[in-house]
Write an enzyme that holds these catalytic residues in place. Structure first.
Site, PDB file in Angstrom:
ATOM      1  N   ASP A   1       6.483  12.638  -1.581  1.00 19.87           N
ATOM      2  CA  ASP A   1       5.419  12.812  -2.462  1.00 19.87           C
ATOM      3  C   ASP A   1       5.278  13.994  -3.603  1.00 19.87           C
ATOM      4  OD1 ASP A   1       2.371  12.716  -3.429  1.00 19.87           O
ATOM      5  OD2 ASP A   1       1.681  13.483  -1.310  1.00 19.87           O
TER       6      ASP A   1
ATOM      7  N   HIS B   1       3.526  16.004   1.620  1.00 21.80           N
ATOM      8  CA  HIS B   1       2.572  16.423   0.738  1.00 21.80           C
ATOM      9  C   HIS B   1       2.247  17.789   1.033  1.00 21.80           C
ATOM     10  CE1 HIS B   1      -1.462  16.885  -1.189  1.00 21.80           C
ATOM     11  NE2 HIS B   1      -2.046  17.535  -0.147  1.00 21.80           N
TER      12      HIS B   1
ATOM     13  N   GLU C   1      12.094  11.400 -14.288  1.00 18.69           N
ATOM     14  CA  GLU C   1      11.756  10.750 -13.158  1.00 18.69           C
ATOM     15  C   GLU C   1      12.276  11.527 -11.915  1.00 18.69           C
ATOM     16  OE1 GLU C   1      14.484   7.432 -13.253  1.00 18.69           O
ATOM     17  OE2 GLU C   1      13.832   6.463 -15.362  1.00 18.69           O
TER      18      GLU C   1
ATOM     19  N   ASP D   1       4.663   8.170  -1.643  1.00 15.34           N
ATOM     20  CA  ASP D   1       3.289   8.143  -1.957  1.00 15.34           C
ATOM     21  C   ASP D   1       2.804   8.929  -3.189  1.00 15.34           C
ATOM     22  OD1 ASP D   1       0.423   8.607  -1.630  1.00 15.34           O
ATOM     23  OD2 ASP D   1       0.660   9.691   0.231  1.00 15.34           O
TER      24      ASP D   1
END
Length: 874
Positions: A644, A849, A682, A714
């Site tokens: 994430d 996350h 990227e 994610d």
């Protein structure tokens, strides 16, 4: 300090020095330190007049907006949109924000996946928030290319010239100046007509050539469907605000909090498995009932000495709504020296003041003549179109959107707002059905859509889902018995020992003298709740501070933390972000040690102390490397990876990528790394290093490399899917080979995890509609034919409507059947140790996350690798 609060507590103040004195809105720089009160009180901005009878900006009939340089086209703060003529001879504003609709989806379905539907579980009849698009038999749309001789540069002129041939073309059409769509086929393949240009009485030859006969599912048809539907929304009195449509006349006022909740809809028409469907969901726009100027006056009266700093911190970075045109803008700065009496140039070179401009264009009288102006800077896409000047807005005519940090922290505000925004399944379906029936019964809409041979089904789409079997949760004492529909086993965990307990023997607690009693009570409670879970919690080394300055905490950390220290706990009087950041930076980078930060108010309620202590004890065990519960994972030598990203609050244009990889057979121990990326760079540039470290650690722990690796990615929007599929996946595969050697070729799956979706599902419970139970899978009807995708409802909610999560498998050499991939995904939703229940995404994604959020918000540097094998970021 809550994650949400930290996420919003940004240092937004820009360009305001300590030498600048406090001033009321619009007061000059040379004001005294304690200025007199404002001359006139703040007033509500005048309501905008009806929009009827006004020419469109896009057509150029009005003067340019304030802030537009002489000679430019209309200065729009949002993306310029193509105007397509639809209907009876008018240039309608349609196609707004075309990027909202993805007409050509990236085909990511692996070739060997013939049938992506699973079979496990019991069938469950469902209703979903989709409506069928119904068409007349043998429906087609015809695409034509239109040429003008001599060449006409003005799109507006091209549209006007073509509309002179309504008898030939019919009243129903869509034309963007070059491409014409019609529901009828002209008699000839190429049709030539002539139009007379009024300005010089010259005949213009128009050549209309048919280029395509489009089936209902073609990307061009989908584009026109959405354009038509946007016009339909306008015909039923919906106003576009941002990306969605709302009905300002139905706004609900919450006067005690000076808020309004405006209802609206999120819509899109796309091709799904077997047919074209309209996806429609309820949306709400929260707006302050007072103006931005009122808010500025409130801040001035409360703290005149710090008014400038407070105003800049509160407004810069926020989104405001200008009610005279229902458009939203980002506030990038405040121009304290500009006034409504200042002038700007019009297209013809003449000048006009902002005050006179709003009077002339919107019939609005600007009341406060000394207010400063808000600045909205052009975005990159605006600059590419040549729009380089700032847009200036009057605070008196703007309203704040969304909720402030203070409002989100106020339970009363959230409860009152939630009463209108948390809509239960029954209410949601009734609203959606009534909305579509209103559309189908409107005479203007019937004429518009009837001309195209289209209409919407009256009722919501019915389909079948499946409920996956309940997962077994294990702790040291055996299997926990819990109800799948609750998706919560907190009660069942009481008195049970965790899978792997780590004793807390050498640890430090830091607190201020004022709150020493609260700290001692909490330590005693921790020592009582630890042993039943198998944790031995010894008495900590106390460190009492005389004040709560940031430096005092850092000095205590430097003096107390040794190489033998297992953990540091800091009890903070308030949730100040800078103090929290300083502590986390020290304990994650400077002197790596797991840390726990607790705000006093969390442990000050005696009746909640035992519950809080239990949750903290579980967190401490995870941060020390322990495991709390586990599931059955049939696959052997499997590694799951969660990725994430999160924007770095300290450096604009930089993002943090969190990478989490499992290290054991039960997928309960993880290795974590993070990587930094800049705009247009990227994520995989740094992922190779992360994967190398993860594979090396896996080999160190297990004596071998994983046979299967499944990556859950994610933080990917629809627009990024082609980049992930075409660029990131090959680099992931290459990173595995480089990490394990040329002979290492694991079976790999890459799954895109998407939470921000508008699909909703409802289950029948007798005559009523309820939320589907956790474990509900939907893999037909509303999935995409070009994807290997499915929806999973993995969590339970007590209020409102549950939000499913969308999974799209874009690479798969794992050899797993769809049932296996779906079941593994559901299992991983049980393994997030910060919550004794299922969560909305797989645990590796949530851990990634948390890591990216901590680094992006507080640390802004690579955490020490000494902590990489523990969940220190919880």
């Amino acid at each position: 300090m809550s994650g949400r609060a930290r996420g919003r507590a940004r240092g937004r103040a820009r360009g305001v020095t300590e030498e600048q004195q406090a001033r009321r809105p619009g007061e000059p720089e040379q004001a005294a330190a304690t200025p007199p009160p404002p001359v006139m009180p703040p007033q509500e901005s005048q309501a905008p007049p009806p929009a009827s009878g006004r020419a469109s900006y896009r057509g150029g009939a009005r003067e340019p907006r304030p802030g537009m340089a002489s000679g430019e086209g209309p200065r729009l703060p949002t993306e310029e949109l193509a105007a397509m003529s639809i209907g009876t001879g008018e240039a309608a504003e349609v196609g707004r924000r075309r990027r909202e609709f993805r007409y050509v989806e990236a085909r990511t379905r692996p070739a060997h996946i013939v049938d992506k539907r699973g079979t496990a579980g019991n069938q469950l009849p469902l209703i979903t928030n989709f409506f069928r698009m119904e068409r007349i038999p043998d429906w087609h749309m015809y695409q034509y290319h239109v040429d003008f001789n001599p060449v006409i540069d003005s799109k507006r002129m091209r549209i006007a010239l073509l509309l002179q041939h309504e008898t030939l073309l019919g009243r129903t059409r869509a034309f963007d100046g070059m491409v014409l769509f019609l529901p009828i086929r002209l008699q000839e393949q190429t049709t030539e007509v002539y139009s007379k240009r009024n300005s010089d009485d010259v005949n213009i030859r128009i050549t209309i050539t048919m280029t395509n006969e489009l089936p209902p599912s073609s990307p061009q048809c989908l584009q026109v469907y959405n354009i038509i539907f946007r016009r339909v929304l306008g015909l039923v009195d919906m106003k576009q605000i941002g990306r969605n449509y709302y009905n300002p006349s139905l706004a609900i006022s919450i006067p005690q909090h000076r808020l309004q909740v405006m209802p609206g809809f999120v819509t899109s028409i796309l091709q799904y498995e077997n047919e074209v469907l309209l996806n429609c969901d309820i949306s709400h726009k929260i707006i302050r009932s007072d103006s931005v100027l009122d808010l500025m006056y409130d801040m001035y009266y409360q703290k005149p000495a710090t008014f400038h700093d407070d105003a800049t911190r509160s407004l810069v970075g926020s989104i405001v709504l200008t009610r005279y045109n229902n458009k939203t803008y980002r506030v990038d700065d405040i121009e304290w020296d500009k006034r409504p009496s200042d002038t700007f140039k019009l297209r013809d070179g003449s000048k006009i003041s902002y005050r006179d401009y709003y009077k002339k264009s919107y019939e609005i009288d600007v009341k406060d003549k000394e207010q400063p102006l808000l600045v909205s800077k052009p975005k990159k896409k605006d600059i590419r179109r040549g729009q380089t000047d700032n847009l200036y807005l009057l605070p008196e005519l703007c309203k704040m959107t969304g909720l402030t940090d203070e409002a989100r922290a106020d339970n009363r505000v959230m409860k009152d707002v939630g009463a209108h925004t948390r809509v239960a399944p029954a209410g949601r379906t009734q609203t959606l059905t009534a909305f579509v029936r209103q559309i189908n019964s409107n005479e203007e809409v019937l004429r518009e859509m009837g001309g195209w041979g289209l209409r919407f089904a009256q009722d919501l789409l019915n389909l079948n889902g499946r409920i996956l079997p309940q997962e077994k949760i294990y702790q040291q004492g055996g299997e926990l018995s819990y109800k799948q529909e609750d998706a919560d086993w907190s009660r069942e965990m009481r008195g049970q020992q965790v899978i792997t307990a780590v004793g807390l023997v050498n640890w430090v607690i830091i607190f201020t003298r004022k709150y020493s009693n609260e700290a001692q009570d909490f330590v005693q409670t921790l020592s009582r709740v630890g042993p039943p879970m198998g944790m031995k919690i010894s008495q900590p080394i106390p460190c009492e501070l005389v004040d709560d300055r940031n430096e005092s905490f850092l000095t205590a950390l430097r003096n107390s933390v040794t190489p033998q220290t297992q953990l540091v706990m800091c009890v903070l009087p308030t949730n100040k972000k800078d103090r929290y950041d300083a502590i986390k930076k020290f304990t994650c980078v400077d002197r790596p040690v797991p840390s726990q930060v607790i705000v006093v108010r969390t442990i000050s309620k005696k009746n909640m102390l035992m519950s809080v202590a239990t949750k903290v004890a579980i967190q401490l065990n995870c941060k020390l490397g322990g495991e709390v519960w586990a599931l059955e994972i049939p696959l052997k030598n499997l590694m799951v990876v969660g990725i994430d990203s999160y924007h770095d609050s300290a450096k604009k244009g930089r993002s943090v990528g969190g990478v989490i990889a499992s290290m054991n057979a039960t997928l309960t121990r993880y290795y974590s790394r993070c990587t930094f990326q800049h705009s247009m760079q990227e994520l995989l540039d740094g992922l190779r290093v992360c994967m190398q470290g993860a594979l090396q650690k896996y080999h160190e722990v297990n004596g071998c490399l994983p046979e299967r690796i499944i990556v859950f990615r994610d933080g990917v929007g629809d627009g990024q899917l082609p980049a992930v599929s075409e660029h990131e996946v090959p680099q992931v595969l290459e990173s595995f080979k480089k990490a394990g050697g040329q002979d290492y070729n694991p079976k790999v799956g890459v799954v895109i995890v998407k939470k921000r979706i508008n699909s909703r599902f409802f289950a029948r419970a007798g005559p009523q509609l309820t939320n589907p139970p956790p474990g509900t899978i939907i893999d037909s009807e509303v999935t995409k034919p070009e994807w290997y995708d499915f929806f999973l409802v993995s969590q339970s909610v007590k209020q409102g409507t549950v939000s499913p999560t969308h999974y799209n498998v874009i690479w798969d050499t794992t050899g797993l059947r769809p049932d296996h991939m779906q079941r593994l995904t559901y299992k991983l939703c049980h393994l997030y140790y910060n919550w004794p229940g299922t969560i909305r995404v797989p645990a590796p994604c949530q851990y990634a996350h948390k890591l990216a959020f901590l680094v992006g918000q507080s640390i802004h540097r690579d955490p020490s690798l000494d902590l990489a094998d523990r969940l220190y970021f919880l």
